[in-house]
Design a protein around this motif. Structure first.
Motif, short mmCIF file in Angstrom:
data_model
loop_
_atom_site.label_atom_id
_atom_site.label_comp_id
_atom_site.label_asym_id
_atom_site.label_seq_id
_atom_site.Cartn_x
_atom_site.Cartn_y
_atom_site.Cartn_z
N ALA A 76 48.16 34.89 41.35
CA ALA A 76 47.48 36.17 41.54
C ALA A 76 46.32 36.35 40.57
O ALA A 76 46.16 35.59 39.60
N ARG A 77 45.51 37.35 40.84
CA ARG A 77 44.39 37.69 39.96
C ARG A 77 44.73 38.93 39.15
O ARG A 77 45.05 39.97 39.72
N PRO A 78 44.70 38.85 37.82
CA PRO A 78 44.98 40.04 37.02
C PRO A 78 43.86 41.06 37.19
O PRO A 78 42.68 40.72 37.24
N ALA A 79 44.24 42.33 37.31
CA ALA A 79 43.27 43.42 37.45
C ALA A 79 43.34 44.27 36.20
O ALA A 79 44.25 45.10 36.04
N GLY A 80 42.43 44.05 35.28
CA GLY A 80 42.45 44.81 34.04
C GLY A 80 43.31 44.15 32.98
O GLY A 80 43.97 43.14 33.21
#
Length: 487
Positions: free
Chosen positions: A236-240
């Protein structure tokens, strides 16, 4: 009713700008939402359904779906709170956009005064008839009565993740829970493509947070020690960045101070491992509203209502804490010998195995009663085709009970197990069961009669297993006596 949005020195549940806590509401929360008229509002809020939990605990995997396909909600607290605030305004509440200072006695006995600093720095004073401290962990008034469970401090470090492809390895409606060597982690989905992931740490035992350049590095270091959490964060892509909130348990020496009530997380907070924190807070808010409504409409019941609130809040905290103690004791938590789990197991062991409390918010503990030899014997003796039940012991005592949106004095059954009186168990009216038993030819017919009565009263459907369990309890306590009449 006046609602002040912010408090001096408040916070505790909010993250950095643009971030909000994700939390899970179990299906049983629907009952509280329905009682407050908010179920439709929340159902229309577009929240991710909560279908159960997937756990990797003590090295053992387990999937728990909610019974009967029931579903709760996974919510972003900012959106959830905004919906509730809008509903309150629609019901007539006035929201004041200012900062409330520490309440002070207003010199009129048990009342309080509150000063609010408005956005333009003007000050407005309020002298409410009743003051509800709903300020969560900030505990503006509640901090005067707070008692920390210092033996098991906990810090939650949280980060949000996005995955355009979703997560095929986990159920999109499930919260994830995993124990690991130095703590435990959870993940809550807020959509099919977004999840919040948290690791729970003991800040007093590990210096990892102090040594890391920031919380993000500390978070990643802890996730590396997990299996399930790592499997969803890796693709996944970390958001923040990561952020943290305290998650240490606490309660209060008193839940009422004059005409002020400590509501929800202001009064007590249980370890997130219990998974019932939001439901507890909602139930506390509903009960506080019932108590204030009772005190306003029937002033002679005010003292009784406040005492009822305090007893129920204390019992709710104790029940959740003791349930958590049993969970940790039975599963062993994470790796044997780690200080995080050793400290908690040692402390929680002092609270495990507490006897059932008939005054607990949901009545006596069902699991404890199922293990009672006399209740088990009565349950196995009952068959849907058995004979008529006749009345036996039927002593009653008046107790405060919630009827509609007020507390009223009403009769409750007095039995050897419950000398203080018990009226409801698993939402089943015990006196109504006894009343209908005489005219029912067998337990099956009694169930049908009770279900018909509940439908006429617009009450929720009655689960057959729960109902037979209630009948078994009444038989074990001699309130109902099995007969031989099969006519």
């Amino acid at each position: 009713m006046v609602v002040v949005e912010r408090v001096l020195g408040g916070g505790g549940g909010a993250g950095p700008e643009g971030e909000s806590l994700a939390e899970s509401l179990p299906p049983s929360t629907r009952k509280v939402l329905a009682a407050t008229g908010l179920l439709g509002v929340v159902e229309a809020g577009g929240f991710q359904p909560n279908g159960g939990n997937t756990a990797l605990w003590g090295g053992e995997g387990r999937r728990d779906d909610f019974a009967g396909g029931a579903a709760g909600f996974h919510v972003l607290r900012a959106r959830f709170d905004a919906l509730l605030r809008e509903a309150a305004v629609g019901a007539g509440a006035e929201v004041v956009g200012g900062v409330a200072r520490l309440p002070e006695r207003n010199g009129e006995g048990e009342g309080w005064g509150v000063e609010v600093v408005l956005e333009g720095r003007d000050r407005v004073g309020f002298r409410p008839g009743w003051l509800l401290d709903c300020t969560g962990r900030a505990g503006v008034l509640a901090r005067r009565h707070r008692r920390l469970e210092t033996a098991a401090p906990t810090l939650a470090v949280i980060r949000r993740y996005e995955n355009a492809a979703g997560w095929p390895n986990v159920d999109p409606t499930h919260a994830l829970v995993e124990s690991c060597e130095r703590g435990w982690g959870w993940s809550v989905p807020t959509s099919e493509r977004e999840r919040h992931v948290a690791v729970m740490l003991d800040p007093e035992l590990y210096s990892v947070l102090e040594e890391a350049e920031d919380l993000t590095a500390a978070f990643e270091a802890e996730v590396a020690h997990t299996s399930l959490m790592r499997s969803i964060t890796t693709p996944a892509r970390p958001a923040g960045r990561a952020w943290a909130v305290t998650a240490s348990m606490y309660t209060s020496s008193a839940f009422a101070d004059g005409r002020a009530l400590l509501v929800g997380d202001a009064g007590s907070f249980v370890d997130p491992m219990s998974s019932y924190g939001v439901k507890k807070a909602l139930a506390s808010g509903w009960l506080a509203a019932v108590v204030v409504n009772t005190a306003i409409r029937t002033p002679e019941m005010a003292a009784t209502a406040v005492e009822f609130f305090s007893r129920r809040e204390r019992a709710m905290y104790r029940a959740l804490r003791d349930g958590l103690a049993s969970q940790v004791t039975e599963t062993g938590g994470g790796e044997h010998g780690d200080p995080f789990w050793e400290r908690r197991a040692e402390w929680l062991a002092d609270h495990a195995g507490t006897a059932a409390d008939p005054n607990a918010p949901d009545g006596p503990d069902a699991a404890t009663l199922r293990d009672d030899p006399e209740v088990r014997a009565a349950f196995h003796a009952l068959r849907l085709g058995s004979g008529r039940l006749r009345a036996g012991r039927r002593d009653t005592v008046d107790r405060p009970l919630i009827i509609g949106n007020r507390l009223r004095m009403a009769p409750a059954l007095v039995t050897p197990r419950f000398p203080e009186g018990l009226r409801y168990f698993r939402d089943i009216d015990l006196l109504r069961v006894v009343h209908l038993a005489a005219a029912s030819r067998n337990p099956g017919a009694l169930y049908e009669s009770y279900s018909e009565w509940a439908a006429r009263e617009d009450l929720p459907p009655v689960d057959l297993a729960n109902f037979i369990g209630v009948v078994a309890l009444l038989v074990a306590d001699g309130v109902l006596v099995p007969g031989l009449d099969r006519s």
